[in-house]
Write a protein that holds these residues in place. Structure first.
Motif, PDB file in Angstrom:
ATOM      1  N   VAL A   8       0.865  -1.183   0.000  1.00  0.00           N
ATOM      2  CA  VAL A   8       0.000   0.000   0.000  1.00  0.00           C
ATOM      3  C   VAL A   8       0.900   1.231   0.000  1.00  0.00           C
ATOM      4  O   VAL A   8       1.712   1.405   0.904  1.00  0.00           O
ATOM      5  N   PRO A  53      -2.420   1.321  10.507  1.00  0.00           N
ATOM      6  CA  PRO A  53      -1.834   2.287   9.587  1.00  0.00           C
ATOM      7  C   PRO A  53      -0.355   2.565   9.855  1.00  0.00           C
ATOM      8  O   PRO A  53       0.332   3.108   9.008  1.00  0.00           O
ATOM      9  N   PHE A  59       2.345  -0.522   4.703  1.00  0.00           N
ATOM     10  CA  PHE A  59       2.241   0.831   4.168  1.00  0.00           C
ATOM     11  C   PHE A  59       3.595   1.445   3.841  1.00  0.00           C
ATOM     12  O   PHE A  59       4.555   1.280   4.588  1.00  0.00           O
ATOM     13  N   TRP A  61       4.368   5.321   3.399  1.00  0.00           N
ATOM     14  CA  TRP A  61       3.807   6.667   3.481  1.00  0.00           C
ATOM     15  C   TRP A  61       4.833   7.643   2.915  1.00  0.00           C
ATOM     16  O   TRP A  61       5.923   7.779   3.448  1.00  0.00           O
ATOM     17  N   PRO A  66       0.459   8.318   8.868  1.00  0.00           N
ATOM     18  CA  PRO A  66      -0.977   8.085   9.041  1.00  0.00           C
ATOM     19  C   PRO A  66      -1.695   9.118   9.902  1.00  0.00           C
ATOM     20  O   PRO A  66      -2.924   9.129   9.941  1.00  0.00           O
TER      21      PRO A  66
END
Length: 71
Positions: A8, A53, A59, A61, A66
């Motif tokens: 993600v 998250p 993830f 980012w 998050p």
């Protein structure tokens, strides 16, 4: 990372403050906040109740984590 774990990627905020969300390279849309991201992931077949998250195995980012929110 487990081969079954999706990748993600949350891109940096765009001019309107929204962030593009991709899962395994597929563009899921632009998110205004974490709720939008979790909804996109639910639609992609993931259980939002099982998602952290802050999990860096799931993830990536870019441009903030998050805890970001739209201005």
């Amino acid at each position: 990372m487990n081969a079954d774990t999706p990748q993600v990627v949350i891109n940096p905020p765009e001019d309107q403050g929204q962030r593009r969300v991709r899962v395994d390279g597929a563009d899921l849309g632009r998110a205004r906040d974490l709720r939008d991201i979790l909804e996109f992931l639910r639609r992609a077949g993931l259980d939002p109740d099982d998602i952290d998250p802050h999990d860096d195995t799931l993830f990536t980012w870019n441009g903030g984590g998050p805890d970001w929110s739209q201005p």
